[in-house]
Each structure stands twice: as structure tokens, then as C-alpha cells.
Write an enzyme that holds these catalytic residues in place. Structure first.
Site, PDB file in Angstrom:
ATOM      1  N   LYS A 104       1.317  -1.334   0.532  1.00 23.32           N
ATOM      2  CA  LYS A 104      -0.209  -0.270   0.362  1.00 23.32           C
ATOM      3  C   LYS A 104       0.825   1.395   0.358  1.00 23.32           C
ATOM      4  O   LYS A 104       1.538   1.622   1.092  1.00 23.32           O
ATOM      5  CB  LYS A 104      -0.619   0.130   1.671  1.00 23.32           C
ATOM      6  CG  LYS A 104      -2.242   0.612   0.974  1.00 23.32           C
ATOM      7  CD  LYS A 104      -3.113   0.676   2.545  1.00 23.32           C
ATOM      8  CE  LYS A 104      -4.255   1.229   1.822  1.00 23.32           C
ATOM      9  NZ  LYS A 104      -4.706   1.039   3.959  1.00 23.32           N
TER      10      LYS A 104
HETATM   11  O1  G3P Z   1      -9.173   1.714   4.742  1.00 19.84           O
HETATM   12  C1  G3P Z   1      -8.609   3.164   4.723  1.00 19.84           C
HETATM   13  C2  G3P Z   1      -9.021   3.082   5.994  1.00 19.84           C
HETATM   14  O2  G3P Z   1      -8.438   2.468   6.935  1.00 19.84           O
HETATM   15  C3  G3P Z   1      -9.363   4.947   6.974  1.00 19.84           C
HETATM   16  O3  G3P Z   1     -10.470   5.088   7.783  1.00 19.84           O
HETATM   17  O4  G3P Z   1     -12.104   5.763   9.780  1.00 19.84           O
HETATM   18  O5  G3P Z   1      -9.514   6.418   9.039  1.00 19.84           O
HETATM   19  O6  G3P Z   1     -10.942   6.770   7.077  1.00 19.84           O
HETATM   20  P1  G3P Z   1     -10.998   6.374   7.966  1.00 19.84           P
END
Ligand code: G3P
Length: 229
Positions: A94
Site C-alpha cells: 500500500k
Molecule cells: O482504508 C482506509 C481507512 O482505514 C480509513 O478509514 O475511518 O480512518 O477514514 P478512516
């Protein structure tokens, strides 16, 4: 155990082994995504990072497991990416979108390493990532909502743009930053290939008040049947 061939695939967005095991047990998990924040959230230490990613990859044999590089230069991303990919055959590297990541993606693809380009917030970013050879692009939905924008509308633009040119075999769209069942429904309606969802949101997807009401009625009625026997 796990399925690989679902129409819209469900990944779990976590570095927590117990959460991954739980989602695997459901038989519908098609991959895992992690990032530095998710690793930090489980109390992960630098010294254990590679062993932890290897453990997840082995647990999810045959399913793509994204492990994020924290290098800041193309050379660093290439070196770290090759190393991460050598830990297990199903590890996907990633990388956060940027100039260095594009260069690294091109080089890693030439080495047979799959890249998931993350922190995608626009169609041009997604198209550049795909053009550089990213196997996956990860547009974030919830973080748009956080700033008062419409994450699903933004996702729709990205899906339409990418799907104009790329088949899933070339580049798949991972709907990321998913917070709610609504996000999952909309990702499916828009034709995103994958939704990567935290366990809590997956559990919310499973529940519905009418299901619970219906189950309570079945149980109450069955008690009448067994009482009469
Ligand atoms: O896959 C990306 C994710 O982990 C981000 O999620 O909830 O931190 O915006 P969030």
C-alpha cells in the site's frame, strides 16, 4: 472458509487478528487492508510489524493483504515494497498517492508486486495511479463526509472515470474509509469492486431491526408449538 469470487468483495479494514479471524469465520471475506493508524490502534510496535503482517497474510492465505510502506522516497518505497512483498505471496504493497508513489508503483509492477494506492480523493489521482500500474486504488468515502462533502458522490465520479478505461483484472476500486451500511450499499450500487470495512461497520451491515423482530416472533411462536407437544 473465505470466498474470493464475490461480485462486490468485502475486505476487512483492520490490523487486529481477532477481528480478522471473526470476519474469516463468516465465509465472505476476500481480503484485508491495514495502514499505520490501524497498526498503531492495536498497540503495534515497529519491531513486530513484519511478523504481524506475515501472520495476517498466512491467516488469509490466497487473499490480498495490504501492508503499507512508510517510506517517503520512490527508492525507499521500492525497497520496502519489495521486502514487504517477499514476506508472503499475498501481500499487496500500500502506497499513499504522490509523485514518489507513482514512480514506485511503476517499478514494483515491473517486479510483479501488486500495489494498492491509498489516500485517493479525486478521479485524476485514481487515473494516475491506475496508469502507473496500481492493481488497486482506494478512494476514501468517510473522510469526505467528515469535511461536509459527499463521499458517495465523490466515489461515484471516481468509479465512473476508472471504469471507463480499466477492467477489474487491471485495476480494482477499493471503497475505503467506510463507516456505515449506507456506504456499503452505495459502493455496490456504484459498481465499486471492493468495500474495505471495519468490523464494527460489518456487524452493523448484518443487523436489521425487522430481522431481530422477525426472529423474536419465530422464537415466541416456536415456544407455543413445543409447549403444545
Ligand atoms: O482504508 C482506509 C481507512 O482505514 C480509513 O478509514 O475511518 O480512518 O477514514 P478512516
Amino acid at each position: 472458509m473465505a470466498r474470493e469470487d464475490t461480485s462486490m468483495k468485502f475486505f476487512i479494514d483492520t490490523a487486529d487478528i481477532s477481528e480478522i479471524k471473526k470476519a474469516l469465520s463468516w465465509g465472505c471475506l476476500a481480503g484485508v487492508t491495514t495502514n499505520p493508524s490501524l497498526y498503531s490502534r492495536i498497540g503495534g510496535k515497529l519491531a513486530d510489524f513484519e511478523a504481524h503482517m506475515t501472520k495476517i497474510a498466512q491467516l488469509c492465505e490466497g487473499l490480498p493483504v495490504s501492508a503499507e510502506s512508510t517510506a517517503t522516497t520512490a527508492e525507499g518505497m521500492i525497497e520496502e515494497g519489495k521486502h514487504l512483498a517477499s514476506l508472503a505471496p499475498n501481500i499487496v504493497v500500500k502506497l499513499p498517492i504522490g509523485e514518489a508513489a507513482l514512480e514506485a508503483t511503476h517499478a514494483l509492477k515491473a517486479e510483479g508486486v501488486n500495489v494498492n494506492m491509498t489516500l485517493i480523493f479525486s478521479a485524476p489521482q485514481a487515473l494516475l495511479a491506475a496508469a502507473a500500474g496500481a492493481r488497486y486504488v482506494s478512494p476514501f468515502v468517510g473522510r469526505f463526509d467528515d469535511i461536509g462533502d459527499d463521499g458517495i458522490a465523490q466515489l461515484g465520479t471516481i468509479v465512473s472515470a476508472v471504469k471507463n478505461y480499466y477492467a477489474p483484472e487491471q485495476c480494482e476500486i477499493i471503497t475505503a474509509s467506510v463507516r456505515t451500511p449506507y456506504h456499503v450499499t452505495q459502493a455496490a450500487l456504484l459498481g465499486a469492486d471492493i468495500a474495505t470495512v471495519p468490523l464494527g461497520a460489518l456487524e452493523k451491515c448484518l443487523r436489521h431491526p425487522l430481522t431481530e423482530q422477525g426472529l423474536a416472533a419465530f422464537e415466541a411462536d416456536w415456544k407455543k408449538v413445543t409447549a403444545e407437544a
